[in-house]
Scaffold this motif. Structure first.
Motif, PDB file in Angstrom:
ATOM      1  N   UNK A  52       0.844  -1.196   0.000  1.00  0.00           N
ATOM      2  CA  UNK A  52       0.000   0.000   0.000  1.00  0.00           C
ATOM      3  C   UNK A  52       0.879   1.246   0.000  1.00  0.00           C
ATOM      4  N   UNK A  53       0.742   2.050  -1.049  1.00  0.00           N
ATOM      5  CA  UNK A  53       1.614   3.194  -1.264  1.00  0.00           C
ATOM      6  C   UNK A  53       0.799   4.477  -1.390  1.00  0.00           C
ATOM      7  N   UNK A  54       0.747   5.310  -0.327  1.00  0.00           N
ATOM      8  CA  UNK A  54       0.074   6.613  -0.437  1.00  0.00           C
ATOM      9  C   UNK A  54       1.032   7.639  -1.037  1.00  0.00           C
ATOM     10  N   UNK A  55       0.561   8.426  -1.992  1.00  0.00           N
ATOM     11  CA  UNK A  55       1.431   9.413  -2.635  1.00  0.00           C
ATOM     12  C   UNK A  55       0.706  10.753  -2.732  1.00  0.00           C
ATOM     13  N   UNK A  56       1.450  11.805  -2.465  1.00  0.00           N
ATOM     14  CA  UNK A  56       0.931  13.168  -2.621  1.00  0.00           C
ATOM     15  C   UNK A  56       2.079  14.044  -3.102  1.00  0.00           C
ATOM     16  N   UNK A  83      -2.379   5.096  -3.904  1.00  0.00           N
ATOM     17  CA  UNK A  83      -3.447   6.081  -3.745  1.00  0.00           C
ATOM     18  C   UNK A  83      -2.894   7.470  -3.983  1.00  0.00           C
ATOM     19  N   UNK A  84      -3.403   8.124  -5.026  1.00  0.00           N
ATOM     20  CA  UNK A  84      -3.006   9.497  -5.332  1.00  0.00           C
ATOM     21  C   UNK A  84      -3.835  10.436  -4.467  1.00  0.00           C
ATOM     22  N   UNK A  85      -3.181  11.044  -3.491  1.00  0.00           N
ATOM     23  CA  UNK A  85      -3.856  11.848  -2.482  1.00  0.00           C
ATOM     24  C   UNK A  85      -3.841  13.328  -2.868  1.00  0.00           C
ATOM     25  N   UNK A  86      -4.548  13.657  -3.961  1.00  0.00           N
ATOM     26  CA  UNK A  86      -4.685  15.054  -4.361  1.00  0.00           C
ATOM     27  C   UNK A  86      -3.434  15.669  -4.942  1.00  0.00           C
ATOM     28  N   UNK A  87      -2.620  14.891  -5.618  1.00  0.00           N
ATOM     29  CA  UNK A  87      -1.383  15.431  -6.201  1.00  0.00           C
ATOM     30  C   UNK A  87      -1.688  16.424  -7.322  1.00  0.00           C
ATOM     31  N   UNK A  88      -0.796  17.391  -7.467  1.00  0.00           N
ATOM     32  CA  UNK A  88      -0.951  18.395  -8.527  1.00  0.00           C
ATOM     33  C   UNK A  88       0.289  18.471  -9.408  1.00  0.00           C
ATOM     34  N   UNK A  89       1.199  17.496  -9.268  1.00  0.00           N
ATOM     35  CA  UNK A  89       2.482  17.570  -9.968  1.00  0.00           C
ATOM     36  C   UNK A  89       2.694  16.448 -10.983  1.00  0.00           C
ATOM     37  N   UNK A 103      -0.786  -3.508 -10.444  1.00  0.00           N
ATOM     38  CA  UNK A 103      -0.921  -2.190  -9.830  1.00  0.00           C
ATOM     39  C   UNK A 103      -2.336  -1.658 -10.013  1.00  0.00           C
ATOM     40  N   UNK A 104      -2.903  -1.160  -8.914  1.00  0.00           N
ATOM     41  CA  UNK A 104      -4.175  -0.438  -8.978  1.00  0.00           C
ATOM     42  C   UNK A 104      -3.945   0.979  -8.481  1.00  0.00           C
ATOM     43  N   UNK A 105      -4.294   1.949  -9.290  1.00  0.00           N
ATOM     44  CA  UNK A 105      -4.164   3.359  -8.920  1.00  0.00           C
ATOM     45  C   UNK A 105      -5.518   3.869  -8.459  1.00  0.00           C
ATOM     46  N   UNK A 106      -5.570   4.317  -7.221  1.00  0.00           N
ATOM     47  CA  UNK A 106      -6.805   4.836  -6.638  1.00  0.00           C
ATOM     48  C   UNK A 106      -6.710   6.353  -6.528  1.00  0.00           C
ATOM     49  N   UNK A 107      -7.851   6.998  -6.638  1.00  0.00           N
ATOM     50  CA  UNK A 107      -7.920   8.441  -6.432  1.00  0.00           C
ATOM     51  C   UNK A 107      -8.443   8.702  -5.034  1.00  0.00           C
ATOM     52  N   UNK A 108      -7.634   9.357  -4.219  1.00  0.00           N
ATOM     53  CA  UNK A 108      -8.007   9.579  -2.830  1.00  0.00           C
ATOM     54  C   UNK A 108      -9.088  10.629  -2.675  1.00  0.00           C
ATOM     55  N   UNK A 109      -9.894  10.438  -1.637  1.00  0.00           N
ATOM     56  CA  UNK A 109     -10.924  11.419  -1.295  1.00  0.00           C
ATOM     57  C   UNK A 109     -10.363  12.430  -0.300  1.00  0.00           C
ATOM     58  N   UNK A 120      -5.800   8.948   6.627  1.00  0.00           N
ATOM     59  CA  UNK A 120      -6.961   8.699   5.770  1.00  0.00           C
ATOM     60  C   UNK A 120      -6.542   8.021   4.472  1.00  0.00           C
ATOM     61  N   UNK A 121      -5.393   8.403   3.934  1.00  0.00           N
ATOM     62  CA  UNK A 121      -4.896   7.738   2.730  1.00  0.00           C
ATOM     63  C   UNK A 121      -4.631   6.258   3.010  1.00  0.00           C
ATOM     64  N   UNK A 122      -3.994   5.953   4.129  1.00  0.00           N
ATOM     65  CA  UNK A 122      -3.719   4.558   4.483  1.00  0.00           C
ATOM     66  C   UNK A 122      -5.009   3.797   4.756  1.00  0.00           C
ATOM     67  N   UNK A 123      -5.981   4.465   5.354  1.00  0.00           N
ATOM     68  CA  UNK A 123      -7.288   3.842   5.621  1.00  0.00           C
ATOM     69  C   UNK A 123      -7.972   3.441   4.311  1.00  0.00           C
ATOM     70  N   UNK A 124      -7.953   4.320   3.337  1.00  0.00           N
ATOM     71  CA  UNK A 124      -8.566   4.013   2.046  1.00  0.00           C
ATOM     72  C   UNK A 124      -7.844   2.862   1.348  1.00  0.00           C
ATOM     73  N   UNK A 125      -6.532   2.851   1.433  1.00  0.00           N
ATOM     74  CA  UNK A 125      -5.759   1.775   0.827  1.00  0.00           C
ATOM     75  C   UNK A 125      -6.081   0.424   1.470  1.00  0.00           C
ATOM     76  N   UNK A 126      -6.113   0.405   2.801  1.00  0.00           N
ATOM     77  CA  UNK A 126      -6.391  -0.851   3.492  1.00  0.00           C
ATOM     78  C   UNK A 126      -7.795  -1.360   3.167  1.00  0.00           C
TER      79      UNK A 126
END
Length: 374
Positions: A52-56, A83-89, A103-109, A120-126
């Protein structure tokens, strides 16, 4: 000649200081010898493992992290959730360019009220993961080819294990501050007692690389149990203990590396967001910093007036740093020689963290670091 009472008291103080330093350094050496280490040739893991990889805003470093995850060996049933946690880059685009069918890419809330971003990012991933084993990895970590299998092997008898990565430090600020992480827990934390004790207060973890049994993670309440914690990794370890689980720290320097910060400003701001939470109250922090200054900086000032005590105290501090560096893959010399300077900088970073916390001006990656829980 009869010594003055002040001189006698000073001599006893100097002797006591050297004894305390010798005990602490001895404890670090023993801890280093007892430190758990992953198998060099881990067995094949047959369980389904979810990494599980959270990224921002990690476009500049997600590539080597994800490439290493895709190159894992001895884990035939592996899924990687990012999980892409609102990245803008362009982080999501960088992930898509490398992803395969594992690989599954999720869009974080957006984090709900009461939640900080990382928990919250880790919670969504789990919640999206299917594995029996959950492996949390930060984007600044690069794993060796057998790292996941080796980390899962450390779970024998435990519900959550942190195989602490080798801390990569290049700039002067990094080299002065980053080695203190391993030095602190090897010097002051009784590792084997922590494993045996059910006390939640006796816990440590590093969120860069965590491996957990799903059953133990869920029994502890998962990241929902630490939703407002700045130090969500340590609080998760405590939650696991409160639920009856067992935790452990291990040396992961042979299987993982991490460069948390790449400049002095990164080091300064990164520790500002968390030191206030790790040290509790201002009074407690002042006591800790004062003790460190007394034990590890004062001996240098003593050298001109009490050479044997000052030099012995200084060298014992350096020896502790050398022992912890060698045990965790760090650079021992010449960095350990600057240990008193490292302690002074630690005091500055602590004071700055509490000052910014009191002003309510702490933020990280564009988000307020709310003071929901310590």
């Amino acid at each position: 000649m009869v010594s003055s009472p002040v001189g006698v008291a000073a001599a006893y103080f100097e002797l006591g200081q050297v004894i305390v330093l010798a005990l602490l350094t001895g404890h670090a050496v023993v801890n280093a010898a007892l430190l758990r280490r992953p198998a060099r040739r881990p067995a094949t893991v047959h369980a389904l493992v979810s990494v599980l990889l959270p990224v921002r805003d990690e476009a500049h470093r997600v590539r080597p992290c994800l490439q290493a995850l895709l190159a894992q060996e001895s884990v035939p049933r592996l899924e990687i959730l990012v999980l892409d946690d609102g990245s803008t880059d362009g982080t999501a685009e960088a992930v898509r360019a490398l992803a395969d069918d594992r690989v599954r890419l999720l869009t974080g809330a957006t984090p709900p009220p009461g939640w900080l971003g990382k928990p919250y990012a880790c919670h969504q991933l789990a919640a999206a993961a299917r594995g029996d084993v959950l492996v949390f990895v930060d984007a600044d970590v690069v794993l060796g080819p057998t790292a996941v299998a080796a980390a899962v092997g450390l779970l024998d008898g435990f519900d959550l294990v942190c195989p602490y990565p080798r801390m990569v430090a290049a700039s002067p600020g990094e080299r002065l501050v980053q080695p203190l992480l391993q030095w602190l827990w090897l010097t002051f934390l009784p590792l084997r007692a922590m494993e045996r004790s059910a006390r939640p207060s006796l816990a440590a973890a590093g969120g860069q690389f965590l491996v957990a049994r799903r059953a133990g993670y869920e029994r502890a309440g998962g990241h929902a149990a630490v939703r407002g914690a700045v130090l969500e990794d340590v609080e998760l370890a405590r939650a696991v203990k409160r639920s009856g689980g067992r935790i452990a720290l291990a040396d992961g320097s042979e299987i993982a590396s991490c460069r948390m910060y790449t400049s002095w400003s990164g080091v300064r701001d990164g520790y500002a967001k968390s030191l206030w939470a790790s040290l509790g109250s201002p009074a407690g922090a002042a006591a800790v910093v004062s003790m460190f200054l007394l034990l590890y900086v004062a001996p240098v000032a003593l050298i001109p007036v009490a050479p044997w005590a000052g030099l012995a105290g200084y060298l014992l501090g350096v020896l502790g740093r050398i022992a912890t560096a060698r045990a965790t893959g760090g650079r021992a010399l010449p960095d350990a020689l600057a240990h008193p300077a490292s302690i002074v900088i630690f005091g500055y970073l602590t004071a700055r963290s509490f000052r910014l916390h009191r002003k309510g001006s702490l933020s990280w990656k564009g988000r307020r670091v709310d003071t929901l829980t310590p």
